[in-house]
Design a protein around this motif. Structure first.
Motif, PDB file in Angstrom:
ATOM      1  N   GLY A 219       0.782  -1.218   0.000  1.00  0.00           N
ATOM      2  CA  GLY A 219       0.000   0.000   0.000  1.00  0.00           C
ATOM      3  C   GLY A 219       0.818   1.274   0.000  1.00  0.00           C
ATOM      4  O   GLY A 219       0.276   2.348   0.252  1.00  0.00           O
ATOM      5  N   HIS A 220       2.116   1.183  -0.286  1.00  0.00           N
ATOM      6  CA  HIS A 220       2.979   2.366  -0.315  1.00  0.00           C
ATOM      7  C   HIS A 220       3.035   2.935  -1.729  1.00  0.00           C
ATOM      8  O   HIS A 220       3.200   2.192  -2.688  1.00  0.00           O
ATOM      9  CB  HIS A 220       4.399   2.009   0.139  1.00  0.00           C
ATOM     10  N   SER A 221       2.899   4.234  -1.836  1.00  0.00           N
ATOM     11  CA  SER A 221       3.013   4.910  -3.122  1.00  0.00           C
ATOM     12  C   SER A 221       4.428   5.462  -3.247  1.00  0.00           C
ATOM     13  O   SER A 221       4.735   6.539  -2.724  1.00  0.00           O
ATOM     14  CB  SER A 221       1.977   6.037  -3.224  1.00  0.00           C
ATOM     15  N   VAL A 222       5.299   4.716  -3.892  1.00  0.00           N
ATOM     16  CA  VAL A 222       6.705   5.102  -4.009  1.00  0.00           C
ATOM     17  C   VAL A 222       6.833   6.206  -5.044  1.00  0.00           C
ATOM     18  O   VAL A 222       6.414   6.057  -6.197  1.00  0.00           O
ATOM     19  CB  VAL A 222       7.576   3.892  -4.393  1.00  0.00           C
ATOM     20  N   GLY A 223       7.424   7.331  -4.635  1.00  0.00           N
ATOM     21  CA  GLY A 223       7.619   8.451  -5.540  1.00  0.00           C
ATOM     22  C   GLY A 223       9.067   8.682  -5.928  1.00  0.00           C
ATOM     23  O   GLY A 223       9.348   9.360  -6.912  1.00  0.00           O
ATOM     24  N   VAL A 224      10.000   8.114  -5.126  1.00  0.00           N
ATOM     25  CA  VAL A 224      11.428   8.293  -5.376  1.00  0.00           C
ATOM     26  C   VAL A 224      12.137   6.960  -5.143  1.00  0.00           C
ATOM     27  O   VAL A 224      11.884   6.282  -4.140  1.00  0.00           O
ATOM     28  CB  VAL A 224      12.039   9.375  -4.465  1.00  0.00           C
TER      29      VAL A 224
END
Length: 392
Positions: A219-224
């Motif tokens: 459920g993590h939205s990885v942006g970097v």
């Protein structure tokens, strides 16, 4: 083939019997010169003998004088007293050889290898049975081939681990080894533990996708994504193509910012040679050896790139980020040779912690329009950095 076998056998004997530091290149030169000199006189190839070396070691020989005495005794026996030895049973001669060679069979070392590494024990057993049933040449050849296969296998599947920050420090370590290390849910930090080349570049790409999928399932939205490259000694042309494809996929297709931290100078030069990779790592368009004096890292508006100070016009260049004052405008970091290490708003950093700080500012800007989302992100970021205090 014979030259390699003789050299390898001599080196093995030296490691087994010597009690001093051994330099393989020096031994190779000595054997090469000896064989070169002996070739002019139809001499046998010079090498070390397992049986005679073991007997000499058991009798207490310490220097080359022991070999000279042995050679003189053998010469006297061959010239004058061969007849008495004619009646000596072969079993008696064999007992002399076995009593010396038995010391070369190190059972304790085999048990140590079994406890330490099953792979090393497999090489030992292969060498032992190959020598026992096929001769020394076959046994050593099989052992060397198996050892090379193991090395290729290990480098083909390098350890790729996710990093987290140790409490109270700016040190980032393996999350499996330090499960209580701190991390940000939207920043994924991966360390590649070996040089990247044609045999393992596809595996590296697969592991990056696997870690990203793992975060998405959680459920993590990885942006970097930050790639820590300190263990990467070099990167070949095939790996450069795979790295470029992976970066394009992350940046242009998935919309994830891709950063690299702590590459060595050789890897840096490889990255600079690929225009596409360098453009993605350095979106402001700076060139190696050119500094930016803009706070946003892309130069002041209305000023041409030629107005930026070059490496020669700067009075001093900091060796590390700790040397840069907090209010410094010069945010480009380079080593003493002018090698570019990135700046604020770039994707190339000296330390992982510097990349994480830049990632936080970047992700905060992305969430600026959503008050609830930025509030949650600010809380997570504050919890991540709050234990550092004055540590930068």
């Amino acid at each position: 083939r014979m030259a390699f076998f003789f050299f390898y056998r001599t080196i093995c004997l030296c490691f087994l019997l010597s009690r001093y530091a051994l330099y393989a290149n020096q031994e190779l030169r000595a054997l090469g010169l000896s064989n070169l000199a002996g070739a002019g006189f139809n001499a046998y190839p010079a090498t070390g003998s397992f049986s005679r070396s073991a007997v000499s070691n058991d009798t207490g020989c310490k220097t080359q004088l022991g070999s000279i005495v042995t050679a003189l005794l053998v010469l006297l026996v061959v010239l004058f007293i061969t007849k008495p030895f004619y009646y000596m049973p072969m079993s008696a001669l064999g007992a002399i050889v076995i009593s010396g060679v038995i010391g070369l069979l190190d059972i304790e070392e085999a048990l140590y290898l079994f406890r330490l590494s099953k792979m090393d024990f497999l090489v030992w057993m292969t060498s032992f049975f190959g020598t026992l049933f096929g001769g020394a040449e076959l046994g050593l050849g099989i052992a060397v081939g198996l050892a090379l296969l193991i090395v290729i296998y290990q480098t083909s599947f390098p350890k790729i681990v996710e990093l987290g920050r140790l409490h109270g420090t700016t040190v980032y370590r393996n999350l499996k080894q330090y499960p209580h290390a701190k991390r940000l849910s939207s920043v994924m930090i991966l360390r590649v533990g070996a040089p990247i080349y044609f045999a393992n570049c596809s595996y590296v790409r697969e592991m990056f996708d696997t870690f990203l999928e793992k975060h998405e399932r959680a459920g993590h939205s990885v942006g970097v994504v930050i790639m820590e490259m300190s263990p990467v000694g070099h990167i070949d042309a095939t790996a450069m193509h795979v790295l470029k494809d992976m970066m394009e996929d992350f940046v242009e297709v998935r919309g994830i910012r891709f950063m690299i931290a702590n590459p060595n100078p050789q890897v840096m030069r490889s990255l600079q040679h690929d225009e596409k990779i360098w453009e993605m790592l350095n979106p402001c368009g700076q060139q190696p050896g050119r500094a930016s004096i803009s706070i946003n890292g892309c130069g002041d508006s209305g000023k041409s790139p030629s107005s930026h100070p070059t490496h020669d016009t700067l009075d001093s260049v900091p060796d590390s980020i700790e040397c840069v004052p907090n209010d410094a405008l010069v945010d480009t970091l380079r080593d003493k040779k002018g090698l570019y290490y990135g700046s604020h708003n770039s994707n190339l950093f000296v330390r992982v912690h510097d990349a994480v700080k830049e990632a936080v500012w970047y992700l905060r800007d992305l969430r600026a329009k959503d008050s609830q989302e930025i509030e949650a992100f600010d809380e997570e970021a504050q919890n991540f950095f709050m234990d550092l205090g004055d540590v930068v």
